[in-house]
Structure formats: C-alpha cells, structure tokens
Motif scaffolding. Structure first.
Motif, mmCIF file in Angstrom:
data_model
loop_
_atom_site.group_PDB
_atom_site.id
_atom_site.type_symbol
_atom_site.label_atom_id
_atom_site.label_comp_id
_atom_site.label_asym_id
_atom_site.label_seq_id
_atom_site.Cartn_x
_atom_site.Cartn_y
_atom_site.Cartn_z
ATOM 1 N N GLY A 1 -11.310 26.022 8.100
ATOM 2 C CA GLY A 1 -12.378 25.290 8.776
ATOM 3 C C GLY A 1 -12.121 23.798 8.786
ATOM 4 O O GLY A 1 -12.388 23.118 9.784
ATOM 5 N N ARG B 1 -9.626 23.100 11.498
ATOM 6 C CA ARG B 1 -10.245 23.127 12.831
ATOM 7 C C ARG B 1 -11.010 21.846 13.120
ATOM 8 O O ARG B 1 -11.025 21.362 14.250
ATOM 9 N N ALA C 1 -5.784 23.308 15.338
ATOM 10 C CA ALA C 1 -7.063 24.013 15.407
ATOM 11 C C ALA C 1 -6.882 25.424 15.950
ATOM 12 O O ALA C 1 -7.458 26.386 15.429
ATOM 13 N N GLN C 2 -6.066 25.566 16.982
ATOM 14 C CA GLN C 2 -5.803 26.877 17.548
ATOM 15 C C GLN C 2 -5.059 27.750 16.545
ATOM 16 O O GLN C 2 -5.345 28.951 16.411
ATOM 17 N N GLU D 1 -7.510 29.068 13.954
ATOM 18 C CA GLU D 1 -8.290 30.181 14.500
ATOM 19 C C GLU D 1 -7.470 31.471 14.454
ATOM 20 O O GLU D 1 -7.972 32.547 14.100
ATOM 21 N N SER D 2 -6.194 31.369 14.834
ATOM 22 C CA SER D 2 -5.325 32.544 14.855
ATOM 23 C C SER D 2 -5.107 33.099 13.458
ATOM 24 O O SER D 2 -5.152 34.318 13.240
ATOM 25 N N ALA E 1 -7.089 32.783 10.813
ATOM 26 C CA ALA E 1 -8.331 33.397 10.339
ATOM 27 C C ALA E 1 -8.517 34.793 10.942
ATOM 28 O O ALA E 1 -8.881 35.746 10.240
ATOM 29 N N ALA E 2 -8.248 34.932 12.233
ATOM 30 C CA ALA E 2 -8.398 36.233 12.888
ATOM 31 C C ALA E 2 -7.425 37.252 12.306
ATOM 32 O O ALA E 2 -7.782 38.419 12.063
#
Length: 225
Positions: free
Chosen positions: A85, A88, A96-97, A100-101, A103-104
C-alpha cells in the motif's frame, strides 16, 4: 521435529539468511546437525528446489515456481499489504502497478482463510501529501542501476545552477518528501546524493560499471557507520 517441518524451516532459513549460507549456519538456524542439512538439501533439490552451492562454500536458494507457496501469519499478511500500500501511494506509476500485481498474485495463492484476512486487512496507508515522483527520471535510474550503466545528468543545485556530470547509480531512497539517489560521481570520484526533483535530465549511456554496484553500495553503507 517432523520431516516436513524440518524442510520448511530449512527453506525459510535459505530465504532469509544472507547468501551464500554455510551448512553450519543452516544447522544452527534449524536446530539440526550439518549432516542432516546436507541430506535435507538433497531432498529439497529432488522436490524441485533450485539450490546452488556445495559443502564448504555455502548454499543459495534460487526461487522456483515449483515450490509450494509459503504460509503467512495474520501479522505477516498485514505487513505485506501495508508495504504494498505504501508503494502504491508513494511510488511512480510503474511501481504502483507492480504493487497491485504482487498483491493480487499473493492473495490468489493464499489458503481460503488467509485470503479472507488479506481482503479485510486492518492496516491501511493513505498519504494526504504524496511524494512528488519524477517518473521519467526514476525509470531511467532504476533501469540503469539494474543494468549497471552510467548515467549522464543535468542537475540543478540549491542555488539553481545547472551542472552536468556522469554518475554510476547505486540506489534510490524514498525519504519523507523527496526521492534521493545514491551514486558514485565520476567527476568527484566519490559518493554523492542527488535529489530526483532537481534532476533536469537523465540519460543512460553504454558505459558499464558492472560488476561494481553491489560492492560500492556496501562501501557507501559502511561509510555511514
């Protein structure tokens, strides 16, 4: 201690200790004998783990998709998501991207209970005054540091004067409000720090300083002590 617990502890030690790790150090960390470490290294390799090294030198774990995902405690999940976080909120668009990747991917591989905990994490990050991140400059410096290539800078000092110099980028530090590059300055032949928001131009060159980045960074950290 069961065999599965022993192998898990050995994997964790290989991941967390500074590589290469000797069998004696692994034995101390996992509370078994060095001979047992040798046998367990063979077992992990047979199971698909890519472990480089040998007795007398030390071992390095090369992460392998064939290895099962690690289990996380609730607090470890909170720490991981809090760190992502922060990236990000404070990184450039590419970082940031990437956060996100990551974390997913992590959440997708967690057991169902832990995936629910991750989806409802308690700790959050929000910055009222996000850092100013010069994305184009950061991208050039990041790639040049990875590839260990010199960068030509146009840099504005506190008085507004522009100087041009060639540097070897070693690392970028995220401070409270600004980003700071640690580099070896070819002009001064010494370590220097450069604020990214004062870099007017950054151009990667074909001049390589491989394989000196890691050693120089160690020297810089040692000089701070």
């Amino acid at each position: 201690m069961s065999r599965s617990d022993r192998l898990f502890r050995l994997l964790h030690a290989l991941r967390s200790l500074s590589a290469p790790v000797t069998a004696a150090r692994l034995a101390e960390a996992t509370e078994v004998s060095p001979r047992q470490v040798y046998r367990d290294i063979v077992a992990l390799r047979a199971a698909g783990a890519r472990i480089e090294g040998a007795a007398g030198y030390g071992y390095v774990l090369e992460e392998d998709p064939a290895l099962p995902p690690q289990s996380f405690t609730r607090l470890e999940i909170e720490a991981l998501l809090l760190g992502l976080g922060e990236v990000r909120q404070s990184g450039d668009a590419d970082l940031a991207q990437a956060a996100e990747s990551v974390a997913a991917k992590v959440i997708a591989r967690l057991p169902e209970r832990q995936a629910r905990e991750a989806a409802h994490a308690v700790l959050r990050v929000y910055r009222h005054r996000p850092r100013v991140v010069p994305q184009a400059v950061l991208s050039v410096l990041r790639e040049a540091a990875w590839e260990e290539r010199a960068v030509d800078l146009a840099y504005r000092d506190e008085d507004g004067r522009i100087t041009r110099r060639r540097v070897w980028p070693l690392a970028v530090a995220f401070l409270d409000e600004v980003l700071l590059m640690v580099a070896w300055c070819c002009l001064r032949e010494d370590f220097r720090r450069f604020r990214l928001d004062r870099i007017e131009e950054a151009r990667a060159t074909e001049d390589s300083f491989r394989p000196r980045r890691a050693a120089l960074l160690r020297d810089y950290v040692a000089s701070l002590r």
